[in-house]
Each structure stands twice: as C-alpha cells, then as structure tokens.
Design a protein around this motif. Structure first.
Motif, PDB file in Angstrom:
ATOM      1  N   UNK A 249       0.830  -1.212   0.000  1.00 19.60           N
ATOM      2  CA  UNK A 249       0.000   0.000   0.000  1.00 19.60           C
ATOM      3  C   UNK A 249       0.862   1.258   0.000  1.00 19.60           C
ATOM      4  N   UNK A 250       0.724   2.135  -0.986  1.00 19.81           N
ATOM      5  CA  UNK A 250       1.519   3.362  -1.000  1.00 19.81           C
ATOM      6  C   UNK A 250       1.120   4.325   0.113  1.00 19.81           C
ATOM      7  N   UNK A 251      -0.148   4.285   0.533  1.00 19.48           N
ATOM      8  CA  UNK A 251      -0.558   5.169   1.621  1.00 19.48           C
ATOM      9  C   UNK A 251       0.032   4.714   2.946  1.00 19.48           C
TER      10      UNK A 251
ATOM     11  N   UNK B 212      -3.552   1.350   7.939  1.00 16.60           N
ATOM     12  CA  UNK B 212      -3.308  -0.080   7.758  1.00 16.60           C
ATOM     13  C   UNK B 212      -4.593  -0.785   7.321  1.00 16.60           C
ATOM     14  N   UNK B 213      -4.730  -1.118   6.030  1.00 20.69           N
ATOM     15  CA  UNK B 213      -5.955  -1.761   5.536  1.00 20.69           C
ATOM     16  C   UNK B 213      -6.308  -3.041   6.285  1.00 20.69           C
ATOM     17  N   UNK B 214      -5.291  -3.812   6.632  1.00 21.80           N
ATOM     18  CA  UNK B 214      -5.535  -5.080   7.321  1.00 21.80           C
ATOM     19  C   UNK B 214      -6.295  -4.857   8.626  1.00 21.80           C
ATOM     20  N   UNK B 215      -5.908  -3.822   9.373  1.00 21.69           N
ATOM     21  CA  UNK B 215      -6.554  -3.569  10.653  1.00 21.69           C
ATOM     22  C   UNK B 215      -7.988  -3.093  10.452  1.00 21.69           C
ATOM     23  N   UNK B 216      -8.230  -2.331   9.373  1.00 23.15           N
ATOM     24  CA  UNK B 216      -9.586  -1.849   9.124  1.00 23.15           C
ATOM     25  C   UNK B 216     -10.506  -3.022   8.789  1.00 23.15           C
ATOM     26  N   UNK B 217     -10.022  -3.967   7.982  1.00 28.01           N
ATOM     27  CA  UNK B 217     -10.820  -5.153   7.666  1.00 28.01           C
ATOM     28  C   UNK B 217     -11.092  -5.962   8.931  1.00 28.01           C
TER      29      UNK B 217
ATOM     30  N   UNK C 229     -10.018   7.838   5.749  1.00 22.06           N
ATOM     31  CA  UNK C 229     -10.018   8.816   4.662  1.00 22.06           C
ATOM     32  C   UNK C 229      -8.664   8.942   3.988  1.00 22.06           C
ATOM     33  N   UNK C 230      -7.754   8.031   4.301  1.00 17.28           N
ATOM     34  CA  UNK C 230      -6.421   8.137   3.720  1.00 17.28           C
ATOM     35  C   UNK C 230      -6.221   7.240   2.516  1.00 17.28           C
ATOM     36  N   UNK C 231      -7.179   6.375   2.234  1.00 17.27           N
ATOM     37  CA  UNK C 231      -7.099   5.541   1.029  1.00 17.27           C
ATOM     38  C   UNK C 231      -7.390   6.404  -0.191  1.00 17.27           C
ATOM     39  N   UNK C 232      -6.625   6.211  -1.289  1.00 13.54           N
ATOM     40  CA  UNK C 232      -6.935   6.988  -2.486  1.00 13.54           C
ATOM     41  C   UNK C 232      -7.259   6.093  -3.684  1.00 13.54           C
ATOM     42  N   UNK C 233      -7.769   4.907  -3.391  1.00  2.52           N
ATOM     43  CA  UNK C 233      -8.359   4.033  -4.413  1.00  2.52           C
ATOM     44  C   UNK C 233      -7.408   3.650  -5.539  1.00  2.52           C
ATOM     45  N   UNK C 234      -6.185   3.293  -5.218  1.00  4.21           N
ATOM     46  CA  UNK C 234      -5.306   2.787  -6.270  1.00  4.21           C
ATOM     47  C   UNK C 234      -5.636   1.327  -6.577  1.00  4.21           C
ATOM     48  N   UNK C 235      -6.345   0.648  -5.636  1.00  2.00           N
ATOM     49  CA  UNK C 235      -6.789  -0.740  -5.823  1.00  2.00           C
ATOM     50  C   UNK C 235      -5.647  -1.742  -5.932  1.00  2.00           C
ATOM     51  N   UNK C 236      -4.478  -1.364  -5.476  1.00  2.00           N
ATOM     52  CA  UNK C 236      -3.363  -2.323  -5.449  1.00  2.00           C
ATOM     53  C   UNK C 236      -3.657  -3.478  -4.518  1.00  2.00           C
TER      54      UNK C 236
ATOM     55  N   UNK D  46       2.965  -8.025  13.024  1.00  2.00           N
ATOM     56  CA  UNK D  46       3.042  -8.056  14.482  1.00  2.00           C
ATOM     57  C   UNK D  46       3.217  -6.650  15.037  1.00  2.00           C
ATOM     58  N   UNK D  47       3.861  -5.786  14.263  1.00  2.00           N
ATOM     59  CA  UNK D  47       3.950  -4.379  14.670  1.00  2.00           C
ATOM     60  C   UNK D  47       2.868  -3.577  13.964  1.00  2.00           C
ATOM     61  N   UNK D  48       2.557  -3.973  12.721  1.00  3.99           N
ATOM     62  CA  UNK D  48       1.576  -3.241  11.942  1.00  3.99           C
ATOM     63  C   UNK D  48       2.214  -2.256  10.999  1.00  3.99           C
ATOM     64  N   UNK D  49       3.494  -2.419  10.710  1.00  2.00           N
ATOM     65  CA  UNK D  49       4.187  -1.500   9.821  1.00  2.00           C
ATOM     66  C   UNK D  49       4.558  -2.189   8.524  1.00  2.00           C
ATOM     67  N   UNK D  50       4.483  -1.477   7.413  1.00  5.79           N
ATOM     68  CA  UNK D  50       5.047  -2.025   6.180  1.00  5.79           C
ATOM     69  C   UNK D  50       6.562  -2.132   6.316  1.00  5.79           C
TER      70      UNK D  50
END
Lengths: 235, 338, 128
Positions: free
Chosen positions: A40-42, A50-55, A73-80, B249-253
């Motif tokens: 994710x570039x954002x 963190x998209x994973x945490x939102x899901x 509101x930080x996602x900008x829909x790149x759909x990667x 585990x940290x939540x960071x890329x």
C-alpha cells in the motif's frame, strides 16, 4: 487502548453486506496475511494507516473505531490491495461504503467539503472533470503544460464542452441525487473542537446528527490506529 | 495361482508399495512415466525434521526395487485402459510406444504431485526476475553448490505461494511448506553461515512429529528471522531485489533488500490426474486429488473396489506419510491377489 | 510507517545492548500475545510487550525509545511468570529506560512508574 469486545456489534457489516453482494467478496474471508498493507503506498508514508486492521475491525464489529478514524479517509483508491489480495477482497469498495457510513454518523464531511468547489464549478458549470487551475507540478516539469501541448497540436487551450452536454450532466446530477448531496455539503459546518472537554466529546460522539439538508454538522475524527507523527491525539 | 499387482507411479510411495508386495511373493508391475524412479524426491537435497541427505536414502529405496526379481519395472510407460473388476483387471500399458496387455488383481495408484509454477504471481516476478526461484529449484541449487555464492547476502523465503489463495492458486494448505522453508533456511545457514535468512509467514503450520521443534531451532539456534506477513511485491532494484511486505506483528510495512527470493510453491495434483481417474473409473475432488472411500476409516481405498491410493496423489503429504500409505495400500491389496 | 530491515545485525545497537544485559532468549518469543493480554497496564500502553520485542529485533530504535510503554511498565514481573518461554521483560524494560536516559529522552507520559522515579532513575536497582 484496551477494548471491550462485548461493545462490538456486527449489525453494520450485516447491513452493508447485501449492498456489497456482487461487488465484493465477504471480508470474513480475510486471512490477515498483510499482503495489502505491504504494497500500500498510503501505508508506506503514513504511520497509522493499515488496511488489514480496518478489515479486522469491520469483521469483528468494532465499527465505531473505523468510522470515527482519520485513517479511513487516507485511502486513495489505487486498488493495489484488491489486485494482490489472495482471497479477492475488494477493499477499496469497502472503504467507499465505510465512508458513506462514516458520513451518516457525522464524520469526515470536511474532507468531502474540499471537493465542493471542483464539483460545483468545474464539473457542473464547465463540464470538465479536471480543474484547469490545479496542475501537478511534477507533470508540468516532466512533460510541460498540457495547455501548451494542446495549443501546439492545434486545439484550444482548454477542453470545450457544448452547452447541450453540460445540460445533460446537470440532468444526470439531478437524477442521481448528486445535486441534493451538493446542497448537503454546502451546509456543512465544523464544530469548534478547540474548546472541547472530555464530557462534550463523549456527548458529541454518541449524538445522532441532524439529517436535514443544508444543516449537516461534522465531528472531529481521531487517529484510532496508532500515533501520528506529531503525537497529537486528534486530527 | 496368485495374480500380479499393478503399481502406477515410481515415486517414494509407489516404491514402498511395490517392495512390500514383492516381499510377500507377489509379482508386481511398476509403471513409471519417466526414465527414472524416485519422483519428486529426486529433487530433494535433505529431509526434515532430521537433516539427513535425501539422495542416499532414496538410492537405498531404489536399489530395493531394482534388485528385486518379483518387480517388473516399465519405464517411460503409461496406463492406457483398464477394464474388468476387482481381482480380475485387464490393463493395457503403453511402454515406449508398444502396447502391452496385462492381467492384474489389484491396482495401486501412487502418481504423486507436482510443484505449482507460480507464473500467475506477477507481483513476485517469477520467470521474469533472475533471482526469484521456486523451492524445487532452490533444492537443486543446494545440491549442485550454487548456493555457495550467496555469502554475505540476504535470502528471503516466501510461504504460501499458491496455497491458501483462492484467486491465483488453491484454497488448501500444502502442509509441508512451513517445515521445508525452515529446512531451506537451515541448509543456507549451514552451507553459508554469513548469509542472512528471512522467512515471511502467515501462520506456522508444523503438523508433524518434531516439526515445531525443528522450526524453533531454526529461529533460536541459527538466527533465521521470521516475519509475520505475506510478501506483497518483489521489485528489481539495481542489482538487488526489493521485497515489500507488512510486519503485521507491529503493523508497519517493511522493506528488505534481498539477493535471492525463494517461493514455497504449492503442491498441486499431477496435470493428467483427472484423465487417469477417468481411465481407472475412480473419483477425484475439485482440485484433481483422488478421493478416498472414507476419509477417516478408509484412507487408502479409492471409490472403486480393487484400486488403492498411496502418497500425495490424495492430498499434500510428507515423505513419512507417503511411505506409510504405500505400505498400507500394499497390505490392503493382498486380499485381491489370491 | 515503512521501515527497512537491516541486514547487518551488528548495527542493531539496541539488540546488542539488551542481549549484553543478560537477555539472550529474545528470539524464543512465540508471539503468542499472552503478555499483552494479562498486563495490568496494557490499556495505557501504546505498544504491548510482544510488539516492543519485535521492534527490538528489527532495531526500530526511535519508535521504542519514544514510546509510552517503557515508562509506564510497573516492572511487576508478572509477564515473565506467565510467559511460556520465560522472557524477562522487566529486565528488558529496565535496559530500554537506561538507553533512553543516555539518549536524553524524557518520559513522554505523566504516568511514569513511581518505583522507577523513587530509585533515582537507576534501572539496575530495580532488580531483586
């Protein structure tokens, strides 16, 4: 932050699921593998997005945290994330739905309000989707001004849209409910949260907002997924 | 007069089934598609959870078959048609272009598996980038010593390439990749101690005797770094590869410069497994693995009487279980051989 | 935020320091989340113990030393008692505070562990 799991509810997810049918795969398929966040570039520039945490919160029903967050509101829909997801979750679509949900709860209107002038002036009046005033400096430096390029090619500097087409755009806007929505945005006023006390904040969070057109109020949102760079508690 | 038995597939499960039958004074026809016995174990450098060299172990098994007078090995051959019923099958085998007809009492299917080619994973750049290899290719690199040139470099192992992926791969877990990736990292650390090994995992599924300890040893004693998160992208950057993932585990890329990326590709059924199932008249599941008569109580019987299953043609299996299944199938088939 | 894993473990100053203070079983951590769940103070923490451990291994010095958790920890040693591989987290937190002091980082929370303040900012005296 300690969370109480019995406060969670899945009514939101159940409510949105039928709408999502045919567009997205269910979020409960998520393996929590983190492939989405990794590309994710954002997330790469933002410490808390963190998209994973939102899901994860969406599936677990911790929906309050998602809706009141700035991160939504930080996602900008790149759909990667959609392209790389091993279980085919269309996360950008979830973001789209969640933002509508957040707005119905009175969060995030200020971000939408920023787009008001583009929609009103450029789209509804001139019929073009790109604002001629705002240009990407990087593109100008690399490729040159698009207006100059158009002129060299023997075209007018700006794209011209016929009156007929503009009328058509306005008709579509009326029919699809966009005009109504624009009126709603025009009435958005921001609360002055600098004078906010914890007591007011508690009230403000639980209060339903008036749904009357032209009188939408918006809440301040919170960094619910981690500490931002400045260390501030709210946006 | 006792009847012959037919074993399809000369991998580790087929070898054990054939030897077990031959030791019971039965005549066995062993049909092998390639010109060599051993199957997928031929590409293996070492075994887990004990790091024994695989090739001497395999040679020992092979010699048991090759020296046995009761076993008739047919190389480069395939089964064309099967008719009749249990105890009295009529089989036609294509051996080097010639059709041979045989009568057998029981059939043991041990066709094994295939490593998936992760060509669909454009984000990992397999076959596009030079230093991205599958686990099978990595084992060959260990065997011929190519691995030695990766001193002082970073090697990344990626779990679940093709497994647990309903878009580009299969929904099932391939079961052995967690442990063999740990084995690969250990082999790297033993051959080239100066190299750094990084393993990206989702969960560690070490379902076997001694597997959990094996993986923990890799982490604790050899310093293999385990990072929780599926790799998102492998990008070619100058001379090295840039690996992007999330440390969940940290939540960071997280980013990592790597010199070699090893993809633990999924175990898939043989490409022609459904065609063979049609010839034999047995059932397969959606993926193409053969179905057992009853998954718990009859693990080696197929849906047709007289035809038995052994090894990873039924599901992803490790060597130990394939051997056990081969021997079990042999003993079950004895009752049809008179 | 995006970070890079260093290939050179010797550059990982914080890991070397913590290992030299007698914590050599860091890589035994199973990431089982037991410590974060049982800690009395975990609702105040920004990072749970296992997250701090993961960051030490990756050498994310800045984010650990500026975290609230290292100052809030009561050094009650309960997490070591419950830990399946007996990681001495009390000692790790003590060394982290020591390093933060050396760097001149002030606690960024008002709820600093009182025991630590009383004992004249010397983490070594916290040992039994």
């Amino acid at each position: 932050m300690l969370e109480k799991a019995n406060d969670w509810s899945d009514t939101f997810y159940d409510k949105w699921k039928p709408i999502a049918m045919g567009f997205v795969n269910g979020a409960e398929k998520c393996l929590q593998c983190g492939k989405c966040t990794g590309q994710c570039p954002a997330a790469a520039v933002n410490p808390s997005y963190n998209p994973r945490k939102i899901i994860y919160d969406l599936v677990n029903g911790n929906i309050k945290r998602v809706l009141s967050s700035v991160e939504l509101w930080q996602c900008f829909f790149c759909s990667g994330c959609f392209a790389t997801c091993p279980v085919d979750i269309n996360f950008p679509f979830f973001v789209f739905m969640l933002r509508l949900g957040a707005m119905s709860q009175g969060f995030g209107w200020e971000d939408v309000k920023q787009l008001e002038k583009y929609a009103e002036k450029d789209y509804l009046q001139d019929g073009i989707t790109v604002s001629p005033e705002e240009r990407n400096p990087y593109v100008i430096e690399e490729r040159g001004d698009i207006a100059d390029i158009r002129q060299k090619a023997g075209m007018p500097r700006q794209r011209e849209v016929s009156d007929e087409a503009i009328a058509e755009i306005n008709m579509i806007s009326d029919l699809s409910g966009m005009t109504n929505f624009m009126k709603k945005i025009g009435g958005v006023e921001l609360y002055d949260c600098s004078k906010c006390t914890p007591k007011i904040e508690e009230k403000c969070k639980s209060k339903e907002l008036p749904k009357k057109v032209g009188n939408v109020k918006t809440h301040y949102r919170f960094y619910n997924y981690g500490v931002p760079i400045g260390g501030a508690d709210n946006a | 007069m006792s009847k012959k038995a037919l074993v399809i597939g000369g991998g580790i499960a087929g070898i054990n089934a054939a030897v077990e039958l031959a030791n019971n004074d039965k005549l066995v026809i062993l049909v092998e598609k390639n010109g060599e016995l051993g199957g997928n174990v031929n590409d293996m450098a070492a075994t887990f959870p004990e790091l024994d060299e695989a090739q001497p172990l395999l040679d020992e098994q092979k010699s048991k078959v090759e020296d046995n007078e009761n076993i008739d090995i047919k190389f480069n051959s395939e089964v064309i048609s099967v008719s009749g019923k249990a105890g009295d099958f009529k089989v036609e085998i294509n051996e080097d272009g010639n059709t041979v007809a045989e009568e057998v009492g029981a059939i043991i299917v041990a066709t094994g598996f295939n490593y998936m080619e992760p060509n669909d994973y454009s984000e990992y750049g397999y076959s596009r980038l030079d230093n991205v290899v599958t686990s099978q290719e990595y084992e060959r690199m260990v065997m011929n010593g190519d691995i030695k040139k990766y001193s002082n470099s970073n090697v990344v192992f990626v779990h679940c390439v093709g497994s647990r992926d309903r878009v580009k791969g299969y929904r099932y877990c391939s079961k052995i990749c967690c442990t063999y990736s740990a084995k690969h990292a250990l082999l790297l650390k033993q051959e080239v101690p100066s190299a750094n090994a990084f393993v990206f995992y989702i969960d560690i599924r070490a379902l076997g005797k001694g597997y959990e300890e094996f993986i923990r040893d890799a982490i604790e004693d050899y310093g293999v770094r385990y990072i929780r998160g599926r790799v998102s992208k492998v990008i070619n950057k100058e001379d090295t590869l840039l690996v992007k993932a999330e440390n969940s585990l940290i939540g960071n890329p997280v980013e990592l410069n790597a010199d070699l990326v090893v993809l633990a590709s999924a175990m898939e059924p043989q490409k022609d497994s459904k065609e063979l199932a049609e010839i034999l008249g047995i059932e397969t599941d959606d993926y193409g693995f053969y179905k057992e008569a009853q998954s718990n109580m009859e693990p080696v019987k197929s849906s047709k009487e007289g035809i038995f299953l052994a090894g990873s043609c039924t599901a992803p299996l490790e060597i130990r279980e394939s051997v056990a299944m081969g021997k079990a199938a042999a003993s079950e088939s004895l009752s049809f051989l008179g | 935020m995006l970070y890079k894993i260093g290939s050179d473990q010797k550059k990982n100053r914080i890991l070397q320091k913590i290992k030299s203070s007698g914590n050599d079983n860091l890589n035994q951590c199973l990431q089982c989340y037991k410590c974060g769940g049982m800690c009395q103070k975990s609702d105040k923490f920004d990072y749970t113990p296992r997250q701090i451990l993961e960051q030490i291994i990756d050498g994310l010095e800045e984010s650990i030393l500026n975290s609230r958790a290292i100052w809030i920890c009561e050094t009650c040693n309960e997490c070591k008692i419950d830990c399946p591989v007996a990681i001495n987290f009390k000692k790790i937190m003590a060394s982290l505070r020591e390093i933060a002091r050396e760097e001149g980082i002030e606690p960024n929370t008002e709820e600093v562990n009182r025991k630590f303040v009383k004992k004249a900012h010397c983490p070594k005296k916290e040992d039994d």
